[in-house]
Structures are given as structure tokens and as C-alpha cells.
Design a protein around this motif. Sequence first.
Motif, PDB file in Angstrom:
ATOM      1  N   ASP A 217     -76.441 -44.862  26.555  1.00 32.04           N
ATOM      2  CA  ASP A 217     -76.125 -43.713  25.988  1.00 32.04           C
ATOM      3  C   ASP A 217     -75.868 -42.498  26.878  1.00 32.04           C
ATOM      4  OD1 ASP A 217     -75.942 -41.355  24.285  1.00 32.04           O
ATOM      5  OD2 ASP A 217     -77.138 -42.138  22.709  1.00 32.04           O
ATOM      6  N   PHE A 218     -74.707 -42.072  27.453  1.00 22.68           N
ATOM      7  CA  PHE A 218     -74.479 -41.133  28.357  1.00 22.68           C
ATOM      8  C   PHE A 218     -74.852 -39.728  27.638  1.00 22.68           C
ATOM      9  CE2 PHE A 218     -72.182 -44.725  30.045  1.00 22.68           C
ATOM     10  CZ  PHE A 218     -72.717 -44.762  31.427  1.00 22.68           C
ATOM     11  N   GLU A 219     -74.595 -39.295  26.441  1.00 21.33           N
ATOM     12  CA  GLU A 219     -74.766 -38.368  25.878  1.00 21.33           C
ATOM     13  C   GLU A 219     -76.455 -37.991  25.731  1.00 21.33           C
ATOM     14  OE1 GLU A 219     -72.903 -35.656  24.966  1.00 21.33           O
ATOM     15  OE2 GLU A 219     -71.246 -36.683  25.804  1.00 21.33           O
ATOM     16  N   ALA A 251     -66.871 -29.335  34.689  1.00 25.70           N
ATOM     17  CA  ALA A 251     -65.873 -30.317  35.540  1.00 25.70           C
ATOM     18  C   ALA A 251     -66.277 -31.660  35.020  1.00 25.70           C
ATOM     19  CB  ALA A 251     -66.433 -30.270  37.186  1.00 25.70           C
ATOM     20  N   GLY A 252     -67.288 -32.012  34.260  1.00 23.46           N
ATOM     21  CA  GLY A 252     -67.411 -33.168  33.695  1.00 23.46           C
ATOM     22  C   GLY A 252     -68.592 -34.046  33.907  1.00 23.46           C
ATOM     23  N   ALA A 253     -69.660 -33.146  34.729  1.00 25.20           N
ATOM     24  CA  ALA A 253     -70.831 -34.077  34.894  1.00 25.20           C
ATOM     25  C   ALA A 253     -71.785 -34.018  33.772  1.00 25.20           C
ATOM     26  CB  ALA A 253     -71.514 -33.061  36.107  1.00 25.20           C
ATOM     27  N   GLN A 270     -70.139 -40.279  33.991  1.00 21.15           N
ATOM     28  CA  GLN A 270     -69.663 -41.373  33.598  1.00 21.15           C
ATOM     29  C   GLN A 270     -68.470 -41.864  34.397  1.00 21.15           C
ATOM     30  OE1 GLN A 270     -69.176 -41.501  29.226  1.00 21.15           O
ATOM     31  NE2 GLN A 270     -69.042 -43.665  29.357  1.00 21.15           N
ATOM     32  N   GLY A 271     -68.548 -42.807  35.421  1.00 26.22           N
ATOM     33  CA  GLY A 271     -67.531 -43.163  36.190  1.00 26.22           C
ATOM     34  C   GLY A 271     -67.179 -42.118  37.194  1.00 26.22           C
ATOM     35  N   SER A 272     -66.653 -42.856  38.570  1.00 24.03           N
ATOM     36  CA  SER A 272     -66.140 -42.163  39.392  1.00 24.03           C
ATOM     37  C   SER A 272     -65.176 -41.008  39.272  1.00 24.03           C
ATOM     38  CB  SER A 272     -66.202 -43.275  40.682  1.00 24.03           C
ATOM     39  OG  SER A 272     -64.859 -43.894  40.388  1.00 24.03           O
TER      40      SER A 272
END
Length: 312
Positions: A217-219, A251-253, A270-272
Amino acid sequence: MKSVKAFAPATVANVSCGFDILGFAIDAMGDYVEITRKEKSGLCVVSIEDDGGKLPWEVEKNTCAVAIQAMLDDYGQQIGMDIALRKGLPLGSGMGSSAASAVAALIAANRLLGDPYERKNLLPFAIAAEKAACGAGHADNVAPSLLGGFVLVRDYHPLDVIKLHVPDGLYCTLLHPHYELKTADSRSVLRDSIPLKHSTIQSGNVAGFIAGLYQEDFELISRSMRDVIAEPYRAVLLPGFYEIREALKTAGALGMGISGSGPTLFALSQGSEKSEAIAKAAKEIYESIGLGVDVYFSSINTIGAYVLEEKE
């Protein structure tokens, strides 16, 4: 075997909410140690490369030698070994530099002896080397470097280390600014006691972070990356810290924190694919305050240290 070369990865310790108890290994960089058996008993450091002449060669001070000597004392035989270290990690960077050296040395020396120790049983010897290097035998760098992945250090008496689940797609960006921050200075700003409220918040975040790993669960991982014990005091030692954190989130971190005692910062994503945007945002902030920064992208290293080469 006559000689064995091993690699041990860099690590991120604390992982925001997990002060002194959480760490993880990264794939991007690490240290290399080659151990060669010799007829004469005793250890000898025969070469150190890429350290800028800063590391000690004395066996009682060198982390590679201290780790191996602790293992040999337990093994009960004083076998002769030459130690050659090549640093792939900057010193004092907050990326587990001393831990990687000790772990690579232990993996190589253990294989040279025929692997009498299971990997997890090498951990006390690596902790002994950390104590020699920085005066405190913490395991949150050596444990993930040795075992790989995310690691929880639950207790030291007795030592209780748990390897945690690593979600697919979790990625790390490391930001190493061009200035030095001594571990002693980072430790000196910490408080000896914390309010009960902060203890409760921190406990909830550690539990949430670990639950997030297992549930993928990345959130939840993102919400849990909050440190109320060390980061508020250490942030003042890190130029642009809060501006960088806000820019990286935009930026999405998933979150950003201090790697170990700094000055390196880490961001999880989440992801590169978000790494380029994260790096660009960080570089802009550092440029605005007149500092250079090295950026490294990495997946999570799930296997830990490993043997690279064996020679008869």
C-alpha cells in the motif's frame, strides 16, 4: 579457496519514522573487499583504494579487519588473511559506508573458510566493526547490507533482526550534497527524552510503514514516512531540507527523509519513472542555494551482500 572477492551494498538507515531500528539496502552502489589466505597467521590490510587516504590501515581500527577478527575469535582459529578494500561509497555520506566494508569483508572471509556461519549469524561481527568505526554498535546499516531488503532491528538483548517484505515497484532516489556532516554533530542535536505524544505518533508511523510494505500500500507507506523524533532537530543541519522535501513530494515522491545521520537524503517512489522528476526538482533547489549534489537511482537490493569471485 585461496582468495574471495565480495560486494556489499549501500544502505539507508532510520527510513524516516524508524530511527535506529529500520534500514534497507540499495542496488546502485557499494564496497568491494578481497580476502586472500596466507600462510602466516594474523590479519593484514594490504590495500585501500578510493578512500582519499582517510581510512585506517591498522587492524584494530579498520572495520574490515575488526569484523573478521571478531569472527575468527568466535571461530576459534587465527587464520592468516590479507585484506584489500575498494571503496564504492563516499565516506561520511549517510549511506552505510563503514557497514558495507565490514559486511563485504565478512562475506568474503566466511566463504574462504567454507561458509561455517549462516549469513544472519555474521551480524554480531559486523556490529562489532560498526562500534569500532563510530563508537556505537548499531545494526540498522549492517543488517540490511548483509541480509538485503528492508530490515527491522527489534532488539539487541538478545539481538532480534527481522527481514521485511519489499513491495514490487518500490524505488529509491539518493541525493548526496557536496558538503560533509559528521555523525557526531547529527547525534549531538538529538534530545535525551521525548514527549509521550511524539512516542505515540512515531510508533503509529513505524507500524503503518511496515503494514504498508506487507500490504504493498504505497499511500500508507507515504503517510507513515514522518519522523517526529530525530528529523526536526537534524533538519537544521541540512541546507534546503524543507524546500527539497516539498519539491520532491510535488515531483511524485512518496516521501523524503535523511539517510542515516546525513547529509544524504533519500526519496521513495512507486516505480523508477518518477526518479528523473525527483532528481530535477532536488537539483534545482540545491543549485538555488549554491550547492552541488550527486544523484543515484536504485531499486531495493533484496539479496544483500554476495560473493563476486573465487580463486583457487
